[in-house]
Scaffold this motif. Sequence first.
Motif, PDB file in Angstrom:
ATOM      1  N   GLY B  56       0.809  -1.217   0.000  1.00  0.00           N
ATOM      2  CA  GLY B  56       0.000   0.000   0.000  1.00  0.00           C
ATOM      3  C   GLY B  56       0.843   1.268   0.000  1.00  0.00           C
ATOM      4  N   PHE B  57       0.150   2.392  -0.053  1.00  0.00           N
ATOM      5  CA  PHE B  57       0.796   3.705  -0.112  1.00  0.00           C
ATOM      6  C   PHE B  57       0.348   4.556   1.072  1.00  0.00           C
ATOM      7  CE2 PHE B  57       2.655   4.191  -4.444  1.00  0.00           C
ATOM      8  CZ  PHE B  57       2.362   2.933  -4.921  1.00  0.00           C
ATOM      9  N   ALA B  58       1.260   5.371   1.584  1.00  0.00           N
ATOM     10  CA  ALA B  58       0.950   6.249   2.718  1.00  0.00           C
ATOM     11  C   ALA B  58       1.604   7.604   2.498  1.00  0.00           C
ATOM     12  CB  ALA B  58       1.439   5.626   4.013  1.00  0.00           C
ATOM     13  N   VAL B  59       1.114   8.599   3.223  1.00  0.00           N
ATOM     14  CA  VAL B  59       1.703   9.942   3.120  1.00  0.00           C
ATOM     15  C   VAL B  59       2.023  10.489   4.510  1.00  0.00           C
ATOM     16  CG1 VAL B  59       0.485  10.491   0.976  1.00  0.00           C
ATOM     17  CG2 VAL B  59      -0.568  11.119   3.155  1.00  0.00           C
ATOM     18  N   ARG B  60       3.113  11.223   4.579  1.00  0.00           N
ATOM     19  CA  ARG B  60       3.367  12.060   5.758  1.00  0.00           C
ATOM     20  C   ARG B  60       2.710  13.392   5.450  1.00  0.00           C
ATOM     21  NH1 ARG B  60       9.930  11.415   6.752  1.00  0.00           N
ATOM     22  NH2 ARG B  60       9.939   9.130   6.770  1.00  0.00           N
ATOM     23  N   TYR B  61       2.049  13.989   6.431  1.00  0.00           N
ATOM     24  CA  TYR B  61       1.403  15.269   6.140  1.00  0.00           C
ATOM     25  C   TYR B  61       1.304  16.138   7.381  1.00  0.00           C
ATOM     26  CZ  TYR B  61      -2.931  13.579   8.351  1.00  0.00           C
ATOM     27  OH  TYR B  61      -3.847  13.114   9.258  1.00  0.00           O
ATOM     28  N   SER B  62       1.081  17.421   7.124  1.00  0.00           N
ATOM     29  CA  SER B  62       0.787  18.385   8.188  1.00  0.00           C
ATOM     30  C   SER B  62      -0.477  19.137   7.797  1.00  0.00           C
ATOM     31  CB  SER B  62       1.945  19.377   8.352  1.00  0.00           C
ATOM     32  OG  SER B  62       3.095  18.696   8.821  1.00  0.00           O
ATOM     33  N   LEU B  63      -1.295  19.424   8.800  1.00  0.00           N
ATOM     34  CA  LEU B  63      -2.534  20.175   8.572  1.00  0.00           C
ATOM     35  C   LEU B  63      -2.385  21.560   9.170  1.00  0.00           C
ATOM     36  CD1 LEU B  63      -5.590  17.905   9.508  1.00  0.00           C
ATOM     37  CD2 LEU B  63      -5.044  18.861   7.261  1.00  0.00           C
ATOM     38  N   LEU B  64      -2.878  22.555   8.431  1.00  0.00           N
ATOM     39  CA  LEU B  64      -2.875  23.911   8.972  1.00  0.00           C
ATOM     40  C   LEU B  64      -4.245  24.216   9.571  1.00  0.00           C
ATOM     41  CD1 LEU B  64      -0.983  25.842   6.159  1.00  0.00           C
ATOM     42  CD2 LEU B  64      -0.072  24.745   8.205  1.00  0.00           C
ATOM     43  N   ARG B  65      -4.290  25.291  10.361  1.00  0.00           N
ATOM     44  CA  ARG B  65      -5.536  25.653  11.040  1.00  0.00           C
ATOM     45  C   ARG B  65      -6.656  25.947  10.051  1.00  0.00           C
ATOM     46  NH1 ARG B  65      -3.785  29.613  15.493  1.00  0.00           N
ATOM     47  NH2 ARG B  65      -3.246  30.671  13.574  1.00  0.00           N
ATOM     48  N   ASN B  66      -6.271  26.476   8.860  1.00  0.00           N
ATOM     49  CA  ASN B  66      -7.300  26.807   7.866  1.00  0.00           C
ATOM     50  C   ASN B  66      -7.773  25.577   7.086  1.00  0.00           C
ATOM     51  OD1 ASN B  66      -5.233  26.222   6.101  1.00  0.00           O
ATOM     52  ND2 ASN B  66      -4.859  28.346   5.497  1.00  0.00           N
ATOM     53  N   GLY B  67      -7.312  24.407   7.518  1.00  0.00           N
ATOM     54  CA  GLY B  67      -7.786  23.179   6.883  1.00  0.00           C
ATOM     55  C   GLY B  67      -6.931  22.743   5.705  1.00  0.00           C
ATOM     56  N   LYS B  68      -5.972  23.579   5.299  1.00  0.00           N
ATOM     57  CA  LYS B  68      -5.112  23.180   4.184  1.00  0.00           C
ATOM     58  C   LYS B  68      -4.140  22.099   4.640  1.00  0.00           C
ATOM     59  CE  LYS B  68      -5.340  27.441   1.529  1.00  0.00           C
ATOM     60  NZ  LYS B  68      -4.607  28.575   1.005  1.00  0.00           N
ATOM     61  N   ARG B  69      -3.870  21.202   3.726  1.00  0.00           N
ATOM     62  CA  ARG B  69      -2.984  20.091   4.057  1.00  0.00           C
ATOM     63  C   ARG B  69      -1.767  20.133   3.142  1.00  0.00           C
ATOM     64  NH1 ARG B  69      -4.692  13.857   2.873  1.00  0.00           N
ATOM     65  NH2 ARG B  69      -4.972  14.763   0.792  1.00  0.00           N
ATOM     66  N   GLN B  70      -0.607  19.912   3.699  1.00  0.00           N
ATOM     67  CA  GLN B  70       0.589  19.719   2.871  1.00  0.00           C
ATOM     68  C   GLN B  70       1.085  18.307   3.102  1.00  0.00           C
ATOM     69  OE1 GLN B  70       2.228  21.848   0.537  1.00  0.00           O
ATOM     70  NE2 GLN B  70       3.213  19.883   0.076  1.00  0.00           N
ATOM     71  N   ILE B  71       1.165  17.546   2.035  1.00  0.00           N
ATOM     72  CA  ILE B  71       1.785  16.223   2.099  1.00  0.00           C
ATOM     73  C   ILE B  71       3.280  16.444   1.949  1.00  0.00           C
ATOM     74  CG2 ILE B  71       2.052  14.043   0.836  1.00  0.00           C
ATOM     75  CD1 ILE B  71      -0.988  14.188   0.251  1.00  0.00           C
ATOM     76  N   THR B  72       4.067  15.901   2.902  1.00  0.00           N
ATOM     77  CA  THR B  72       5.506  16.177   2.888  1.00  0.00           C
ATOM     78  C   THR B  72       6.320  14.983   2.412  1.00  0.00           C
ATOM     79  OG1 THR B  72       5.613  15.595   5.231  1.00  0.00           O
ATOM     80  CG2 THR B  72       5.379  17.927   4.708  1.00  0.00           C
ATOM     81  N   ALA B  73       5.677  13.824   2.290  1.00  0.00           N
ATOM     82  CA  ALA B  73       6.375  12.656   1.742  1.00  0.00           C
ATOM     83  C   ALA B  73       5.349  11.636   1.294  1.00  0.00           C
ATOM     84  CB  ALA B  73       7.305  12.040   2.779  1.00  0.00           C
ATOM     85  N   LEU B  74       5.712  10.908   0.255  1.00  0.00           N
ATOM     86  CA  LEU B  74       4.882   9.796  -0.220  1.00  0.00           C
ATOM     87  C   LEU B  74       5.640   8.516   0.091  1.00  0.00           C
ATOM     88  CD1 LEU B  74       3.899  11.263  -3.682  1.00  0.00           C
ATOM     89  CD2 LEU B  74       2.300  10.541  -1.919  1.00  0.00           C
ATOM     90  N   HIS B  75       4.947   7.530   0.630  1.00  0.00           N
ATOM     91  CA  HIS B  75       5.635   6.280   0.965  1.00  0.00           C
ATOM     92  C   HIS B  75       5.099   5.101   0.192  1.00  0.00           C
ATOM     93  CE1 HIS B  75       8.405   7.862   3.733  1.00  0.00           C
ATOM     94  NE2 HIS B  75       7.457   8.479   4.420  1.00  0.00           N
ATOM     95  N   VAL B  76       6.050   4.271  -0.236  1.00  0.00           N
ATOM     96  CA  VAL B  76       5.752   3.091  -1.044  1.00  0.00           C
ATOM     97  C   VAL B  76       6.214   1.866  -0.254  1.00  0.00           C
ATOM     98  CG1 VAL B  76       6.087   4.498  -3.112  1.00  0.00           C
ATOM     99  CG2 VAL B  76       7.970   3.081  -2.295  1.00  0.00           C
ATOM    100  N   PRO B  77       5.782   0.670  -0.648  1.00  0.00           N
ATOM    101  CA  PRO B  77       6.190  -0.524   0.103  1.00  0.00           C
ATOM    102  C   PRO B  77       7.715  -0.620   0.270  1.00  0.00           C
ATOM    103  CG  PRO B  77       4.416  -1.087  -1.392  1.00  0.00           C
ATOM    104  CD  PRO B  77       4.791   0.338  -1.698  1.00  0.00           C
TER     105      PRO B  77
END
Lengths: 87, 240
Positions: B56-77
């Motif tokens: 499967g695939f996963a992401v590292r992410y951070s959420l801002l107060r305004n609801g915007k999301r930044q994905i900071t890394a994509l992970h693969v098996p």
Amino acid sequence: MPRFYFDVREGARFAPDEEGLEFDGLDKAEYEAACMAAEVGRDRLPTGDSRAITVEVRNEHRQRVLTITVSMQVDRVEPPPPAHVSR
Amino acid sequence: MPAAALIRKFEQFDRISDRERQLLEEIIVRQRAVSRGEDMLREGDRPTESTVLITGFAVRYSLLRNGKRQITALHVPGDFVDLHSFLVKKMDHAVMAITPCTVGMVPHETLHGISESHPHLARLLAVNIAVDGAIHRQWIVAMGRRSALEHTAHLLCELFLRLQVVGLTEGYSFKLPLTQAELGDSLGLSTVHVNRVLQDLRKENLITWRGETVVITDWPRLQEVAEFDPTFLSLEVQPR
């Protein structure tokens, strides 16, 4: 959800959107189009090839429902000669 | 074998001994299923195990107060999604499954043991963390200085090589189960813009993307457009 199409006009270049994307209303589509216009503007406007980017949004019947334009105006100003300074 | 992809990845960094291979095979003590959209780790967590993606695939992410999301890394098996949690202890970002995933748990105690008694394997774990950092640097460069098209092309080059390492490509084709919204959150671009950039990449005969399948139709030119240099992935077998 309704589908919207986002065509991009940049000077003489017109790039029609052949796929479109679904959004849950015109407000959301407008916000997305505004974000794209700003992003494309950031990439393209400073290089000066064109001075305006227009995003034309069409609805699922391919009728235009919205246009958003971002533009950049650059004016060079000839400064007056420096005032004479007496010593 | 749950650690197969992880071992494949480590073998791209350096030769590993039979003993090290055996240790890696035993590193995962437990597996669990994570459903799509589920957080495997949350910001502020203090995990006592690191998580390896088995499928499967996963992401590292951070959420801002305004609801915007930044994905900071994509992970693969084969990727650790939080090898650093062994060292930094408290999570400064969240990790979410973007497809159904099987994950393997690696106790920090085990990692600590490896660092005490198997220095070479410990260095390979460090390479893994260093490469995570190198990928973040490439993302910053792309986010700050590349055009949307170059940035997207760069990410596709990166993912192609990372998936190739773990045997998840077929020729120039690979499965990339990312929505355009997730891709936008990874690139810092609006969904509409991402959609347009993908259409442009296709018109330029660089890639096709249908459903979940990406095919790179012109690998040399895609790299050229992206100014892609694979050095940051450290895919060179050499003493470490």
